[in-house]
Design an enzyme around this catalytic site. Structure first.
Site, short mmCIF file in Angstrom:
data_model
loop_
_atom_site.label_atom_id
_atom_site.label_comp_id
_atom_site.label_asym_id
_atom_site.label_seq_id
_atom_site.Cartn_x
_atom_site.Cartn_y
_atom_site.Cartn_z
N ASP A 10 1.33 -0.73 -0.17
CA ASP A 10 -0.15 0.09 0.27
C ASP A 10 0.95 0.71 -0.14
O ASP A 10 1.65 1.00 0.74
CB ASP A 10 -1.17 -0.48 1.10
CG ASP A 10 -1.31 1.04 1.87
OD1 ASP A 10 -2.17 2.33 0.65
OD2 ASP A 10 -2.65 1.32 2.21
N ILE A 11 0.43 2.31 -1.31
CA ILE A 11 1.80 3.38 -0.93
C ILE A 11 1.67 3.83 -0.04
O ILE A 11 2.08 5.02 0.69
CB ILE A 11 1.04 3.80 -2.45
CG1 ILE A 11 3.01 4.57 -2.96
CG2 ILE A 11 -0.17 4.48 -2.44
CD1 ILE A 11 3.05 5.21 -4.31
N ASN A 24 -7.58 12.31 -11.01
CA ASN A 24 -8.87 12.50 -11.96
C ASN A 24 -8.13 14.21 -11.48
O ASN A 24 -7.39 15.13 -10.91
CB ASN A 24 -10.01 12.09 -11.88
CG ASN A 24 -10.29 13.16 -10.88
OD1 ASN A 24 -10.42 14.39 -10.54
ND2 ASN A 24 -10.65 11.89 -9.19
N GLY A 32 -9.15 3.66 -5.96
CA GLY A 32 -7.75 2.48 -6.21
C GLY A 32 -7.27 3.98 -5.75
O GLY A 32 -7.47 3.84 -3.76
N VAL A 33 -5.83 4.59 -5.64
CA VAL A 33 -5.19 4.55 -4.98
C VAL A 33 -5.09 6.08 -4.53
O VAL A 33 -4.86 6.03 -3.79
CB VAL A 33 -3.81 4.31 -5.51
CG1 VAL A 33 -3.77 5.11 -6.84
CG2 VAL A 33 -2.54 4.75 -5.24
N ASP A 34 -6.13 6.49 -5.42
CA ASP A 34 -6.40 7.74 -4.86
C ASP A 34 -7.06 8.08 -3.71
O ASP A 34 -6.92 8.56 -3.19
CB ASP A 34 -7.27 9.11 -6.46
CG ASP A 34 -6.98 10.56 -6.20
OD1 ASP A 34 -5.54 10.41 -5.56
OD2 ASP A 34 -7.68 11.05 -7.21
N THR A 120 -3.45 2.11 -14.54
CA THR A 120 -3.31 0.57 -14.73
C THR A 120 -4.42 -0.04 -14.26
O THR A 120 -5.20 -0.85 -14.55
CB THR A 120 -2.24 -0.31 -14.75
OG1 THR A 120 -2.06 -0.22 -12.97
CG2 THR A 120 -0.67 0.09 -15.34
N GLY A 121 -4.94 1.03 -13.27
CA GLY A 121 -6.80 0.62 -12.45
C GLY A 121 -7.54 1.11 -13.38
O GLY A 121 -8.53 0.41 -14.62
N TYR A 123 -8.38 3.93 -15.40
CA TYR A 123 -8.07 4.55 -16.60
C TYR A 123 -7.97 2.78 -17.77
O TYR A 123 -7.38 3.80 -18.55
CB TYR A 123 -7.09 5.42 -16.46
CG TYR A 123 -7.86 6.56 -15.78
CD1 TYR A 123 -9.04 6.94 -15.43
CD2 TYR A 123 -6.92 7.59 -15.55
CE1 TYR A 123 -9.40 7.55 -15.19
CE2 TYR A 123 -7.25 9.03 -15.10
CZ TYR A 123 -8.82 9.48 -14.45
OH TYR A 123 -9.11 10.42 -14.60
N1 APR Z 1 -0.86 1.70 -2.96
C1 APR Z 1 -0.34 1.02 -4.13
N2 APR Z 1 -1.26 1.13 -5.28
C2 APR Z 1 -2.56 0.77 -5.47
C3 APR Z 1 -3.62 0.73 -4.58
C4 APR Z 1 -2.38 1.60 -3.01
N3 APR Z 1 -3.32 1.47 -1.78
N4 APR Z 1 -4.34 0.75 -4.75
C5 APR Z 1 -4.24 0.55 -5.77
N5 APR Z 1 -3.57 0.68 -6.34
C6 APR Z 1 -2.79 -0.39 -7.86
C7 APR Z 1 -4.28 -0.74 -8.78
O1 APR Z 1 -3.66 -1.72 -8.01
C8 APR Z 1 -3.11 0.21 -9.98
O2 APR Z 1 -2.06 -1.04 -10.13
O3 APR Z 1 -2.92 1.26 -8.25
C9 APR Z 1 -2.84 0.77 -9.90
C10 APR Z 1 -3.68 2.44 -10.43
O4 APR Z 1 -5.14 2.18 -10.17
P1 APR Z 1 -5.90 3.41 -10.08
O5 APR Z 1 -5.85 3.66 -8.74
O6 APR Z 1 -7.39 2.91 -10.91
O7 APR Z 1 -5.92 4.45 -11.28
P2 APR Z 1 -5.69 4.87 -12.67
O8 APR Z 1 -5.75 4.10 -13.82
O9 APR Z 1 -4.83 6.26 -12.88
O10 APR Z 1 -7.12 5.70 -12.57
C11 APR Z 1 -7.36 6.71 -11.82
O11 APR Z 1 -9.18 6.67 -10.50
O12 APR Z 1 -9.30 6.61 -7.95
C12 APR Z 1 -9.98 7.65 -9.94
O13 APR Z 1 -9.20 9.95 -9.13
C13 APR Z 1 -8.82 8.80 -9.79
O14 APR Z 1 -10.10 9.21 -11.61
C14 APR Z 1 -9.29 9.00 -11.72
C15 APR Z 1 -8.52 7.17 -11.58
#
Ligand code: APR
Length: 169
Positions: A10-11, A24, A32-34, A120-121, A123
């Site tokens: 977890d970052i 975003n 997701g990570v955000d 990669t999530g 998006y």
């Molecule tokens: N720590 C590290 N990596 C994480 C965590 C975490 N706690 N939670 C999720 N991830 C990973 C996901 O498994 C994926 O590999 O982060 C990567 C990116 O995924 P997303 O968070 O879905 O980001 P993204 O694909 O860039 O989509 C961005 O999602 O939450 C919204 O506000 C954000 O609208 C924007 C979109």
């Protein structure tokens, strides 16, 4: 000389000066990570983000880290490309996310930074191609940071990043 590492976890628990979030354009949080970063930092992160929004894809901006655990002092918000098949400049935008985040960290005089696998999530960027862009961009962008850690949330992302990092071509 910067050291590039791959880790899994977890970052928000990383022991670095700044963590990057895959945001975003509103910079007000999401899933997701955000979502994890905003939950850990508390509501002031969305307020600080909103004051700097909108952030276009490929750009990066920094805010304080608020309630995140030290030594994390900054959150760098970058907006990845929404995957639309690869013919819409997605690779350039993704490379720009890594490059601009390093520049923002350098401007703040930081030493260490952790990145998630941007785009990669939600998006939808294909993870193997994204891992290649992440590693090649980080390797070719000059920086005064000493540590860049790529934090994978799952085993397959960790494996893709580790494979890319071991490539010498
Ligand atoms: N720590 C590290 N990596 C994480 C965590 C975490 N706690 N939670 C999720 N991830 C990973 C996901 O498994 C994926 O590999 O982060 C990567 C990116 O995924 P997303 O968070 O879905 O980001 P993204 O694909 O860039 O989509 C961005 O999602 O939450 C919204 O506000 C954000 O609208 C924007 C979109």
């Amino acid at each position: 000389m910067v050291s590039i590492e791959v880790a899994r976890g977890d970052i928000t628990r990383e022991n670095v000066d700044a963590i990057v979030t895959a945001a975003n354009e509103s910079l007000m949080g999401g899933g997701g990570v955000d979502g994890a970063v905003h939950r850990a930092a508390g509501p002031r992160l969305a307020e600080a983000g909103a004051a700097l929004a909108p952030c276009p894809p490929g750009e990066a901006v920094a805010t304080p880290a608020f309630n995140l655990t030290p030594p994390i002092r900054h959150v760098i918000h970058t907006v990845g490309p929404v995957w639309e098949g690869g013919g819409h400049g997605e690779a350039d935008v993704l490379a720009s996310c890594y490059r601009r985040s390093l520049q923002v960290a350098d401007d703040l005089g930081l030493t260490s930074i952790a990145f998630p696998a941007i785009a990669t999530g939600i998006y939808g960027y294909p993870p193997a191609e994204a891992a290649h862009i992440a590693i090649t961009t980080l390797r070719t962008t000059p920086t005064s940071l000493t540590l860049v850690r790529l934090v994978a949330f799952d085993e397959s992302t960790e494996s893709l990043l580790t494979t890319e990092l071991s490539r010498t071509d």
